[in-house]
Write a protein that holds these residues in place. Structure first.
Motif, PDB file in Angstrom:
ATOM      1  N   ASP A  43      41.535  -1.958 -70.653  1.00 22.73           N
ATOM      2  CA  ASP A  43      42.754  -2.780 -70.429  1.00 22.73           C
ATOM      3  C   ASP A  43      42.483  -3.438 -69.024  1.00 22.73           C
ATOM      4  O   ASP A  43      43.601  -4.060 -68.524  1.00 22.73           O
ATOM      5  CB  ASP A  43      44.118  -1.925 -70.495  1.00 22.73           C
TER       6      ASP A  43
ATOM      7  N   ARG B 254      52.689 -16.871 -71.240  1.00 23.32           N
ATOM      8  CA  ARG B 254      53.331 -15.673 -71.023  1.00 23.32           C
ATOM      9  C   ARG B 254      52.747 -14.532 -70.196  1.00 23.32           C
ATOM     10  O   ARG B 254      53.294 -13.750 -69.813  1.00 23.32           O
ATOM     11  CB  ARG B 254      53.166 -14.871 -72.456  1.00 23.32           C
TER      12      ARG B 254
ATOM     13  N   PRO C  55      46.019 -16.658 -84.192  1.00 20.97           N
ATOM     14  CA  PRO C  55      47.152 -16.320 -83.735  1.00 20.97           C
ATOM     15  C   PRO C  55      47.278 -16.741 -82.025  1.00 20.97           C
ATOM     16  O   PRO C  55      48.502 -16.661 -81.454  1.00 20.97           O
ATOM     17  CB  PRO C  55      47.400 -14.873 -84.015  1.00 20.97           C
ATOM     18  N   ARG C  56      46.206 -16.778 -81.420  1.00 21.47           N
ATOM     19  CA  ARG C  56      46.175 -16.846 -79.812  1.00 21.47           C
ATOM     20  C   ARG C  56      46.746 -18.115 -79.564  1.00 21.47           C
ATOM     21  O   ARG C  56      46.852 -18.427 -78.355  1.00 21.47           O
ATOM     22  CB  ARG C  56      44.811 -16.654 -79.426  1.00 21.47           C
TER      23      ARG C  56
ATOM     24  N   TYR D 268      51.744 -25.019 -87.615  1.00 18.36           N
ATOM     25  CA  TYR D 268      52.869 -25.009 -88.202  1.00 18.36           C
ATOM     26  C   TYR D 268      54.013 -25.080 -86.818  1.00 18.36           C
ATOM     27  O   TYR D 268      53.685 -24.600 -85.845  1.00 18.36           O
ATOM     28  CB  TYR D 268      53.310 -23.887 -89.251  1.00 18.36           C
TER      29      TYR D 268
ATOM     30  N   ARG E 152      52.267 -23.279 -83.810  1.00 20.17           N
ATOM     31  CA  ARG E 152      51.359 -22.144 -83.627  1.00 20.17           C
ATOM     32  C   ARG E 152      50.297 -22.352 -84.877  1.00 20.17           C
ATOM     33  O   ARG E 152      50.639 -23.229 -85.811  1.00 20.17           O
ATOM     34  CB  ARG E 152      52.209 -20.768 -83.834  1.00 20.17           C
ATOM     35  N   SER E 153      49.350 -21.480 -84.848  1.00 16.89           N
ATOM     36  CA  SER E 153      48.306 -21.738 -85.912  1.00 16.89           C
ATOM     37  C   SER E 153      48.322 -20.660 -86.902  1.00 16.89           C
ATOM     38  O   SER E 153      48.546 -19.526 -86.490  1.00 16.89           O
ATOM     39  CB  SER E 153      46.778 -21.642 -85.427  1.00 16.89           C
ATOM     40  N   ARG E 154      48.172 -21.166 -88.343  1.00 20.32           N
ATOM     41  CA  ARG E 154      48.073 -19.838 -89.073  1.00 20.32           C
ATOM     42  C   ARG E 154      46.928 -19.264 -89.221  1.00 20.32           C
ATOM     43  O   ARG E 154      46.788 -17.970 -89.483  1.00 20.32           O
ATOM     44  CB  ARG E 154      48.342 -20.538 -90.530  1.00 20.32           C
ATOM     45  N   THR E 155      45.799 -19.719 -88.740  1.00 16.27           N
ATOM     46  CA  THR E 155      44.516 -19.289 -88.800  1.00 16.27           C
ATOM     47  C   THR E 155      43.935 -18.525 -87.418  1.00 16.27           C
ATOM     48  O   THR E 155      43.379 -17.552 -87.446  1.00 16.27           O
ATOM     49  CB  THR E 155      43.612 -20.209 -89.047  1.00 16.27           C
TER      50      THR E 155
ATOM     51  N   VAL F 252      57.047 -24.146 -84.303  1.00 12.42           N
ATOM     52  CA  VAL F 252      57.761 -22.958 -84.072  1.00 12.42           C
ATOM     53  C   VAL F 252      58.957 -23.760 -83.006  1.00 12.42           C
ATOM     54  O   VAL F 252      58.859 -24.899 -82.384  1.00 12.42           O
ATOM     55  CB  VAL F 252      56.898 -22.019 -83.336  1.00 12.42           C
ATOM     56  N   PRO F 253      60.037 -23.243 -82.743  1.00 16.05           N
ATOM     57  CA  PRO F 253      60.793 -23.365 -81.835  1.00 16.05           C
ATOM     58  C   PRO F 253      60.631 -22.938 -80.459  1.00 16.05           C
ATOM     59  O   PRO F 253      59.625 -22.130 -80.514  1.00 16.05           O
ATOM     60  CB  PRO F 253      62.449 -22.829 -82.183  1.00 16.05           C
ATOM     61  N   ARG F 254      61.292 -23.771 -79.452  1.00 19.26           N
ATOM     62  CA  ARG F 254      60.733 -23.170 -78.060  1.00 19.26           C
ATOM     63  C   ARG F 254      61.635 -22.006 -77.630  1.00 19.26           C
ATOM     64  O   ARG F 254      62.779 -22.046 -77.800  1.00 19.26           O
ATOM     65  CB  ARG F 254      60.973 -24.451 -77.242  1.00 19.26           C
ATOM     66  N   ILE F 255      60.892 -20.955 -77.126  1.00 15.74           N
ATOM     67  CA  ILE F 255      61.654 -20.049 -76.664  1.00 15.74           C
ATOM     68  C   ILE F 255      61.351 -19.364 -75.119  1.00 15.74           C
ATOM     69  O   ILE F 255      61.593 -18.266 -75.137  1.00 15.74           O
ATOM     70  CB  ILE F 255      61.363 -18.542 -77.591  1.00 15.74           C
ATOM     71  N   TYR F 256      61.229 -20.490 -74.385  1.00 19.80           N
ATOM     72  CA  TYR F 256      60.895 -20.055 -73.134  1.00 19.80           C
ATOM     73  C   TYR F 256      61.965 -21.354 -72.113  1.00 19.80           C
ATOM     74  O   TYR F 256      62.086 -22.307 -72.539  1.00 19.80           O
ATOM     75  CB  TYR F 256      59.793 -20.275 -72.775  1.00 19.80           C
ATOM     76  N   PRO F 257      62.304 -20.828 -71.075  1.00 17.77           N
ATOM     77  CA  PRO F 257      63.316 -21.716 -70.047  1.00 17.77           C
ATOM     78  C   PRO F 257      62.199 -22.482 -69.375  1.00 17.77           C
ATOM     79  O   PRO F 257      60.948 -22.291 -69.242  1.00 17.77           O
ATOM     80  CB  PRO F 257      63.772 -20.829 -69.204  1.00 17.77           C
TER      81      PRO F 257
END
Lengths: 353, 471
Positions: B53, B159, B135-136, B110, B130-133, B112-117
Motif C-alpha cells: 500500500d 478524492r 470504475p476509476r 452515465y 461515471r463509466s459502466r466499464t 451521477v449527482p455531485r457529492i462534493y463541495p
C-alpha cells in the motif's frame, strides 16, 4: 592576450569538446552493445541453472558459478528477480550456500562502504539471501541514512523474522512518512507475532509524542491482537490520536469497536467524527444505525456525506433512514440523502471505498 | 557613436559570459543528479512496490478542450497504468468538437449527482458522469473556463491527497506513476514533483502506448526533441541540485492537494498556469516556513505531441514567453528577498535575466554587430568569431543533453535516430534558434497589451491501433 586570441582559444576548446562529446556518445553505444552481447549468454546460463535447481535437476554449485560469472549488479538483479519465483526451502538452502562464497562476502563487506550505491547493492542482495548471521548487518542497513538503502534492506523482513529487527523498525515508525510506513507494514506481515506485543507496550505510553503515527501503523497492520489497546485510546486528549484511532478501528469489526466509534462520532473535532462514521460504515454493524442517522444532521459537510455513505452499507434499514431523511425537516440531511440515494450501486462502491 | 557601440558590445559579451557560465554550472550539477537518479531507477523493485500500500493514492486530472482526436487513446492509456489506487478525472472544458461524445461512446458513461463541495470556484458544471466499464473514471462536463479552471474543477472533485495534472494529448508510460512517487517513498516532504516530457511525434504508437520512440524525420518536430532533452535532462536536473525548481510541466506534474487548496488552486487569469502555480507554492510555503521540496524525477516519462507547423509553434512559444514575463512581473516582490532563499536569489533572477530578457539581448547583439560592421567600428572576422563561439556553445549544450540521454536512458536505440539527434543539435542554432528569438520577442509586445489568449494547438491525433510510425 587580445580578445580575438581569447575567442579563438574558446572556439578551439569548444570544437574539441564537441568532438569529444560525439565520440563519447559513440563509444558509450559501442561499450553498451558489447556489454549486452557478453551478458546475454551468461544470463541465459544462470536462468537455466536456476530452473534446473528449482526442479531439483542440478545442484546449487551450478547456480553459484553462474552467478559468479555475472557482473555483481547483474547477479544481484537476477537474484532479486528469481527470489519471488522459487519456493522458500530451496531459496534458504541457496542463501546458506551463497553465504560461504567470497563473491557474497565482498557484497557483505560493501554494506560498510561510504558510497550509498554500493550499500544499496548490498542491501538488495541481502534482502533476498540474508541468513541468521546477517542480522547485525541488516540492522545497520535498516538505519542507513540513504532512504533507498533502508527501503531495499527492509524487504529482508519478509523472509527474516527477528525481534531485534522488528524492534528497530517499530522505533522508527513515528518518524516515517505515510508511504514509508505503509511499505514497512507490508514487509512486516510475517512478523506480527513479534510486533504485536511490542506495539501493545508502545500504545500504553499514552503521552508518547509519536502515538498518532503508531496508531496509524497499527491500523495498517490490522492485527486483531491490537484492537483492545487501540480502543482504549478512543478518549485520548489529542485529536490527532483520536482521528487515527477512529480510522484504525474500522479494520477491527467488533462490538467494542462499534461502541468506541459511536463515542468518537460525537467528538468535538469534525475530522474525528468524519473518520468515525466512515469506520462505522466499514464495519456495517446494525446497532450503529441511530448514530449514523444523527450524523446526517452534523454541522460539517464531510461528516454528513460520510454518514450517508455509511448508511448505504447497512442494507434496508440504512436505506430507509436515508429515505426518511430525504423528506425530513432538516435541510442538510435532506440534501445529502437525496445526493446519495441518486447514486448507482457502482458509484456508491466507488465513493465509499 | 563608436563609444556607445563598444559599451553595448562589451555589455553583451559580459552578459554572454555570465549567462553561459551559469548554464555550465547547471550542466555540471546535472551530472551527479542524473547518475544518482539512473542508479535509483535501475535498482527500484517496482513489482514489490506494486504489491504494497506504499504508493499513495492519486487523482489524475485530465483537462480536455477540443481533444477529440486524442481523448480516447490517452484516457485508455491512463486507465491502464501500473498503479494500485488512483482515479482519473477527465474535465471536458466546454469543447466545441465531439470530445464529450467520444468519451460517452468509448467509456459508456452515465450521469451521477455531485457529492462534493465546491472549494475552488469554477465555471458552472453541466453534469458529472461515471463509466459502466471503467470504475476509476469520472468525467466532468463544464462550461468553458480554460485549463486552470478545468484543473480547479478536477481538484474539487478529487478524492485523493495527491493530484497530477496530465494533458489530454499526453501519453503516460505504464510505470511512470510508480517512478514519480519515489520522493514520497523516500520520506521527503514533497510539495510537487514532475517527470520528463518527451516528444511523441514520429514514434510508433499503439493503443495509447509508445512502443518505439523515434526522432521525427521532419525538421520542426525533430529539433524539438533536442530542445526537450536539453530542457529536462540537464536544465531541470541541474535545478534539482540547486534547490530551485521553478517549473513542473503542466503536461505531467504531481502536487500535494492540500497545498494547492491552500493557495486557492490554479490561477485562471494566468496563461502559464504550471509556472504560476509552482512560483505561488514556493512563495506560500516559504512564507509559512514549511519545509518542502519541489523535485524533478527524470525516469517517469510522458509523451506529448509538439507543433509541426511554424504558425502553431510561434503561437506556443509566444504564449510561453508572455506567461514568463507576466508571471515574473506579478511575483517581482520575491526577487532578492532573503525570505525566499534560493528561489528569490538564484532561480527567479535567472529566469528574469537569463530567460526573459535573453531574446532582447540577442536581438540587440545582432543589430549592434550589423551597425558596427556597417560603420566600420567592428571587425568582420572578430564578429564572426564571436558568433561562432556563441553558436558553438549552444550546440555544446544541446549535445550535452543528448549525452545525458544516451548515458542515462537511451530511449532512441536506432543509429538513425542518434544521427538525427546530432544533426538537429547542430542545425538548431542556424535559423531555428533565431526563429524562437523572434517568437519570444513578439511576446513582449503582447505582454504589454496584456492579452490572456492561449495559442490554438492543432492536434493530428495519435496513430490508431496497428498503424506504423507517424511523421
Amino acid at each position: 592576450m587580445t580578445a580575438r586570441q581569447l575567442l579563438l582559444i574558446v572556439a578551439l576548446i569548444q570544437g574539441v569538446l564537441l568532438v569529444a562529446l560525439m565520440g563519447l556518445i559513440l563509444v558509450n553505444r559501442w561499450v553498451q552493445a558489447r556489454k549486452r552481447a557478453h551478458l546475454q549468454p551468461r544470463r541465459a546460463v544462470l536462468d537455466a541453472a536456476m530452473r534446473g535447481w528449482a526442479m531439483s535437476e542440478t545442484n546449487p554449485d551450478l547456480v553459484v558459478r553462474a552467478l559468479e560469472a555475472l557482473p555483481r549488479a547483474a547477479a544481484v538483479e537476477s537474484l532479486v528477480a528469481w527470489a519471488s519465483r522459487l519456493p522458500g526451502e530451496r531459496w534458504r538452502a541457496l542463501a546458506i550456500d551463497l553465504s560461504h562464497r567470497p563473491w557474497a562476502a565482498r557484497l557483505r563487506a560493501a554494506t560498510r562502504s561510504r558510497q550509498w550505491w554500493k550499500r544499496l547493492e548490498a542491501a538488495r542482495f541481502l534482502s533476498v539471501v540474508s541468513t541468521p548471521d546477517d542480522l547485525q548487518i541488516l540492522a545497520r542497513l535498516l538505519q542507513d541514512p540513504h532512504p533507498a538503502v533502508h527501503i531495499a534492506a527492509a524487504a529482508a523482513l519478509e523472509r527474516t523474522v527477528d525481534p531485534g529487527l522488528v524492534k528497530l523498525v517499530l522505533q522508527r515508525v513515528p518518524d516515517m512518512a505515510s508511504p514509508v510506513q505503509a511499505y514497512y507494514a507490508a514487509v512486516l506481515r510475517n512478523s506480527h507475532a513479534i510486533a504485536v506485543p511490542m506495539l501493545i507496550d508502545r500504545l500504553s505510553q499514552v503521552y508518547d509524542a509519536g502515538l498518532s503515527r503508531m496508531v496509524e501503523f497499527v491500523g495498517r497492520l490490522g492485527d486483531a491482537g491490537l484492537r483492545e489497546p487501540v480502543t482504549a485510546l478512543a478518549e485520548h486528549r489529542s485529536a490527532e490520536v483520536r482521528v487515527q484511532v477512529a480510522r484504525a478501528l474500522g479494520v477491527f469489526p467488533h462490538p467494542r469497536s462499534v461502541v468506541a466509534l459511536g463515542l468518537l462520532a460525537t467528538d468535538s473535532a469534525w475530522e474525528v467524527r468524519a473518520q468515525a462514521v466512515r469506520s462505522l460504515g466499514r464495519i456495517a454493524d446494525p446497532t450503529s444505525l441511530e448514530t449514523l442517522r444523527a450524523r446526517l444532521r452534523d454541522a460539517e459537510w464531510w461528516v454528513r456525506l460520510r454518514a450517508a455513505l455509511a448508511l448505504t452499507r447497512l442494507g434496508a434499514p440504512g436505506r430507509d433512514a436515508l429515505l426518511a431523511a430525504e423528506v425530513g425537516a432538516q435541510a442538510d440531511a435532506r440534501f445529502v440523502s437525496r445526493l446519495i440515494l441518486g447514486l448507482s450501486n457502482q458509484a456508491l462502491g466507488e465513493f465509499a471505498a | 557613436m563608436s563609444g556607445l557601440l563598444h559599451f553595448v558590445d562589451s555589455s553583451i559579451v559580459v552578459y554572454f559570459v555570465i549567462l553561459n557560465s551559469f548554464y555550465a554550472l547547471l550542466l555540471l550539477l546535472a551530472i551527479p543528479e542524473i547518475w544518482e537518479e539512473t542508479r535509483l531507477s535501475e535498482d527500484e523493485d517496482l513489482s514489490r512496490l506494486l504489491q504494497t500500500d506504499a504508493p499513495p493514492p492519486i487523482s489524475i486530472l485530465v483537462p480536455a478542450f477540443n481533444e477529440s482526436a486524442n481523448i480516447q487513446a490517452s484516457v485508455t492509456a491512463i486507465l491502464t497504468l501500473d498503479y494500485r489506487t488512483y482515479e482519473v478525472i477527465v474535465i471536458n472544458d466546454g469543447s466545441k468538437d465531439d470530445t464529450m461524445d467520444r468519451l460517452q461512446d468509448a467509456f459508456d458513461l452515465y450521469e451521477v449527482p455531485r457529492i462534493y463541495p465546491e472549494v475552488l470556484t469554477t465555471q458552472p458544471i453541466r453534469a458529472l458522469y461515471r463509466s459502466r466499464t471503467r470504475p476509476r473514471l469520472l468525467v466532468i462536463d463544464k462550461e468553458n473556463g480554460g485549463k486552470a479552471d478545468s484543473l480547479n474543477a478536477g481538484i474539487n472533485a478529487s478524492r485523493w491527497p495527491l493530484v497530477i495534472a496530465v494533458d489530454a494529448d499526453t501519453l503516460i508510460e505504464p510505470d511512470a506513476m510508480l517512478r514519480l512517487i519515489r520522493p514520497f517513498l523516500f520520506g521527503q516532504r514533497v510539495a510537487a514533483v514532475g517527470g520528463t516530457v518527451r516528444v511523441a511525434n514520429g514514434a510508433v504508437i499503439r493503443d495509447g502506448r509508445v512502443l518505439e520512440p523515434r526522432v521525427a524525420p521532419r525538421f520542426l518536430p525533430g529539433v524539438q526533441v533536442v530542445e526537450y532533452l536539453r530542457s529536462f535532462l540537464y536544465g531541470r536536473l541541474g535545478w534539482n541540485r540547486m534547490g530551485g525548481n521553478l517549473i513542473i510541466s503542466g503536461a505531467f506534474g504531481l502536487f500535494r492537494k492540500e497545498y494547492l487548496l491552500d493557495i486557492g488552486g490554479y490561477k485562471t487569469s494566468s496563461i502559464v498556469e504550471d509556472f504560476d502555480i509552482v512560483v505561488r507554492l514556493h512563495r506560500r510555503l516559504r512564507d509559512r516556513r514549511v519545509p518542502y521540496v519541489v523535485r524533478f524525477v527524470p525516469d517517469p516519462v510522458a509523451w506529448t505531441e509538439v507543433p509541426e507547423s511554424l504558425a502553431v509553434l510561434g503561437r506556443q512559444r509566444e504564449r510561453w514567453h508572455r506567461g514568463l514575463i507576466l508571471t515574473l512581473w506579478l511575483y517581482r516582490s520575491m526577487l532578492f528577498r532573503p525570505r525566499y532563499g534560493r528561489i528569490g536569489f538564484i532561480a527567479m533572477p535567472f529566469f528574469l535575466f537569463g530567460e526573459m530578457i535573453a531574446p532582447v539581448v540577442e536581438l540587440v547583439g545582432y543589430v549592434v554587430t550589423a551597425i558596427g560592421m556597417w560603420q566600420g567600428f567592428l571587425n568582420l572576422s572578430f564578429a564572426l568569431l564571436f558568433l561562432l563561439v556563441a553558436w558553438g556553445y549552444g550546440m555544446l549544450l544541446s549535445i550535452w543533453g543528448i549525452v545525458l540521454e544516451e548515458v542515462g536512458f537511451r530511449r532512441y536505440s536506432r543509429w538513425s535516430d542518434l544521427g538525427r539527434l546530432l544533426f538537429y543539435a547542430t542545425l538548431e542554432n542556424f535559423g531555428y534558434r533565431q526563429l524562437t528569438v523572434w517568437f519570444r520577442l513578439r511576446a513582449f509586445w503582447s505582454a504589454i497589451r496584456y492579452r490572456h489568449v492561449w495559442g490554438r494547438m492543432v492536434r493530428t491525433g495519435f496513430a490508431p491501433a496497428g498503424s506504423g510510425p507517424r511523421s
